[in-house]
Structures are given as structure tokens and as C-alpha cells.
Design an enzyme around this catalytic site. Structure first.
Site, PDB file in Angstrom:
ATOM      1  N   TYR A 288      20.985  19.343  -3.914  1.00  0.00           N
ATOM      2  CA  TYR A 288      22.325  19.626  -4.530  1.00  0.00           C
ATOM      3  C   TYR A 288      23.268  20.491  -3.805  1.00  0.00           C
ATOM      4  O   TYR A 288      24.500  20.541  -4.179  1.00  0.00           O
ATOM      5  CB  TYR A 288      21.942  20.265  -6.065  1.00  0.00           C
TER       6      TYR A 288
ATOM      7  N   GLU B 152      -6.677  12.799 -13.580  1.00  0.00           N
ATOM      8  CA  GLU B 152      -5.370  12.222 -13.367  1.00  0.00           C
ATOM      9  C   GLU B 152      -4.255  12.459 -14.302  1.00  0.00           C
ATOM     10  O   GLU B 152      -3.026  12.941 -13.754  1.00  0.00           O
ATOM     11  CB  GLU B 152      -5.408  10.774 -12.879  1.00  0.00           C
TER      12      GLU B 152
ATOM     13  N   ASP C 178      -7.775   6.579 -13.361  1.00  0.00           N
ATOM     14  CA  ASP C 178      -7.734   5.353 -13.911  1.00  0.00           C
ATOM     15  C   ASP C 178      -8.413   4.433 -12.886  1.00  0.00           C
ATOM     16  O   ASP C 178      -8.505   4.727 -11.751  1.00  0.00           O
ATOM     17  CB  ASP C 178      -6.167   4.621 -14.111  1.00  0.00           C
TER      18      ASP C 178
END
Length: 393
Positions: free
Chosen positions: A114, A219, A271
Site C-alpha cells: 500500500y 490444519e 484433511d
């Protein structure tokens, strides 16, 4: 006497930090001088950037990948338009880094973007420039005072509120752990199931104390909260960490510091899908994007706890918990199977990944809740830990 020793230690740390900054500023000055000399002497400007990789597609045992040495060079010149723009951005970001080091302040990658958003156009361009600078200066990102999120502007007491942790997307830790960061005390032991923020300035973490038996990395934030609600750390005397998806640098550095100091076995629960597996390999082997720093960020001690494709049948999960692999999932899985480190270091991981591809299905960690509400914390994780303990005997 103790206070005097601590004071001397802090003074020594500050002196080392000052010398590191001084050395980096010297390298920046020399780099800029060499560019100026090329321009004034009308020589063709070129910048050589070493290329690193933490894996290749050669599945032979004689793979040449190395965490310590570059695997070639990329030469940036002004003759190519894309290179000229990259050099322009690199020098712009380098000027910001120089100021950070001179004033000894920290700034986030997003803050840097920015400062000149019209020039940089997107965050990934700034990220590449930061990586290029680290390679040129032969240092890690934290050495140039660039962080993922700048917590210097956010008080530690503010971040102890769970809602604020979630708002800032902070990685979290809970369990049997106590440490100091920049003099602030983080005492997880008094309330082992309460979430605390992962320190951003890992180099300032001191006096680590723990009575944990192991470290568990999960996770997902939802699984972290499931374990907290089930009082998992109280019942199992461990440390639980979540990077909330792909881990940032601070999470990996903090985890590596804990392993080095505490010498605890470390497990990872993700997962059963290609992205969970990719997150697992990011912890253990590092990411390709930051391969130049992999030797400082990778965690070779990491064990894959689950979820395995073979767990679906083993634990009798309902068929409606299965999800078909998408075209993108299949493509990603096939690409990961060609990573050399799987064949070389963890062939049993590769076998599970092949099983996922063959079955064409995936499932999430939360699928174990279909067995019973607390099955994950009371049955699945403890049984997996016990399996590792038996194999270690």
C-alpha cells in the site's frame, strides 16, 4: 545475579541484532553501488538471482535437489520488458527495506504494497520482490524486518481475546506451554485449552517451559476449537497449534523453535484431500516459493497423523461423508506424486496419496464426528498417537 545475567543476555541479543542490520545495510549499499557503476559506465545492467528448489520431478534415488545450494541462476536485464519492470519493483521495495533496517522498525508485506499500490498492482509482485531481496542479501525475511502481519501496532492483551484472534486470522497455540516474547509472558499452562496467538517475532521468544508429551499441529481452525471444547490438552498433556490452513512463516519458525528446545515428537492432522496433504508437506519440507529458506523453515521431524485415505474404511465412516475429487483435485494430486522428496524420504506418504487418487474420493477431518461427537478427540487422535508410540519402542 539472575537479573544481571538476563540483562547481559538481552544486551548481547540487541548487539547481535544491530550487527546483523549493519551487515545487511552494507550489502544493500554495495548492491546499489554496483548498479550505479554499470549505469554510469554504460554497461548493460544485469542482476543475477540464485534459484532454489526443494523438490524436482526426478523420482530416482540420485536426485540433485539440495536445501543448501542454488539450482541455477536467473539473469534479469533491462532488455526484456518484464525484467525491467521486475528490477524497478525490486529497487523500490529495497529502498523500503533499507529504511526499515535503518530505523529498526517492522512492516508487513501488505503495508509495503500500500505504499505504492499503483506501481505494484498486486500483492504477489511485492512478495516476489521480497523473496528476490532475501536471496540477494542471503538472509531470511524476518532479518529484513518484513513480517506477515505487523503486531507492533496491536497490543498483546487485545489479541488474547478469541474474537480478535479470529478477526486478524492469527495462528493459535494452546496447551502445556509457557514462554516470554519481548518481555511479555504467555502462560498457556494455567488454562491449557485457551487459545493464544503465535508470536510474530520468534527471535524474541525466550524462557520456553513445557511439561507436554508431544506437539499436535492441526490444519483447521474448526478442529482446533473442537479439541479446545473437548478439553483435549487437559486430558492428554500436549501442545496444539493451528496455522489455520497454509502456515505462515511465524508459525513454522515458532514450531521449529519448540521442537529444537523441547525435543518433543510432533504430529500433523490434516484433511484427507490434496490441499491438506500440500499443507502437510509445507510443514515438513517447506514451500517451493520460499525454497531459498527451506533449511530454516522445514520440519523434518513432522509425522503425518492423519487423516489417511485408508482411515475411511478402517474407522467405518458413513459413505455420505465421501466427496468426489474434482478435476483440480486430481490434477494437483498427480503433480504432487512427482515430487522427489516423497519417493526419497516418505514413500508410505506417497502410497496413501496414490490410494486417494485411485479411489477418486476425499473427506474432511470433521467426518469422524459422524461416529460420535467427540470421536476425534477421544478415539481417533489417541489411537493414532498410541500407534506411533508402539512403533517407536
Amino acid at each position: 545475579m539472575l537479573k544481571w545475567k538476563q540483562s547481559k543476555k538481552m544486551e548481547g541479543n540487541r548487539r547481535r541484532s544491530h550487527l546483523e542490520r549493519h551487515d545487511l545495510l552494507r550489502k544493500i549499499k554495495e548492491f546499489c553501488k554496483s548498479i550505479l557503476k554499470d549505469i554510469t559506465e554504460r554497461r548493460s545492467l544485469s542482476i543475477s538471482i540464485n534459484q532454489f528448489r526443494n523438490y524436482c520431478k526426478n523420482l530416482d534415488a540420485h536426485c540433485s535437489c539440495s536445501y543448501d545450494f542454488p539450482q541455477g541462476q536467473e539473469i534479469l536485464t533491462l532488455e526484456k520488458q518484464c525484467h525491467a519492470r521486475r528490477i524497478d519493483i525490486l529497487l523500490s521495495v529495497l529502498l523500503i527495506v533499507q529504511k526499515l533496517l535503518q530505523e529498526n522498525i517492522h512492516m508487513s508485506k501488505r503495508d509495503i504494497y500500500y505504499m505504492h499500490p499503483s506501481l505494484y498492482s498486486e500483492q504477489s509482485i511485492v512478495d516476489q520482490a521480497i523473496n528476490d531481496i532475501c536471496i540477494l542479501l542471503q538472509c531470511s525475511r524476518h532479518n529484513i524486518n518484513v513480517v506477515g502481519i505487523c503486531w507492533e501496532r496491536v497490543s498483546s492483551s487485545y489479541l488474547k481475546n478469541l474474537e480478535n484472534l479470529l478477526f486478524y486470522h492469527v495462528s493459535m497455540v494452546m496447551g502445556w506451554l509457557r514462554f516470554l516474547e519481548s518481555g511479555a509472558k504467555f502462560d498457556c499452562i494455567n488454562s491449557p485449552n485457551d487459545a493464544h496467538p503465535i508470536p510474530t517475532f520468534v527471535e524474541k521468544v525466550k524462557d520456553i517451559v513445557s511439561t507436554a508429551n508431544y506437539i499436535l499441529v492441526v490444519e483447521k481452525e474448526s478442529v482446533f476449537h473442537r479439541l479446545a471444547n473437548d478439553q483435549y490438552c487437559t486430558r492428554n498433556r500436549c501442545i496444539v497449534i493451528t496455522g489455520r490452513g497454509y502456515p505462515d512463516i511465524s508459525t513454522r519458525r515458532f514450531l521449529r523453535l519448540l521442537i529444537e528446545k523441547l525435543r518433543l515428537p510432533t504430529f500433523c492432522l490434516v484433511d484427507c484431500d490434496p490441499y491438506g496433504f500440500d499443507i502437510l508437506t509445507t510443514y515438513r519440507f517447506g514451500s517451493m516459493q520460499m525454497a531459498y529458506d527451506a533449511k530454516f523453515l522445514r520440519i523434518p521431524e513432522m509425522h503425518w497423523l492423519g487423516a489417511f485415505p485408508s482411515d475411511f474404511e478402517k474407522y467405518g465412516l458413513p459413505k455420505n461423508c465421501r466427496l468426489k475429487l474434482t478435476v483440480e483435485d486430481t490434477r494437483k494430486t498427480e503433480a504432487m506424486l512427482h515430487r522427489c522428496y516423497l519417493q526419497r524420504e516418505v514413500p508410505h506418504w506417497r502410497s496413501e496419496l496414490e490410494l486417494m487418487l485411485q479411489s477418486g474420493v476425499k473427506f474432511e477431518i470433521e467426518a469422524f464426528c459422524a461416529c460420535s461427537f467427540s470421536f476425534l478427540s477421544e478415539k481417533y487422535i489417541p489411537s493414532k498417537i498410541q500407534e506411533f508410540e508402539r512403533l517407536a519402542v
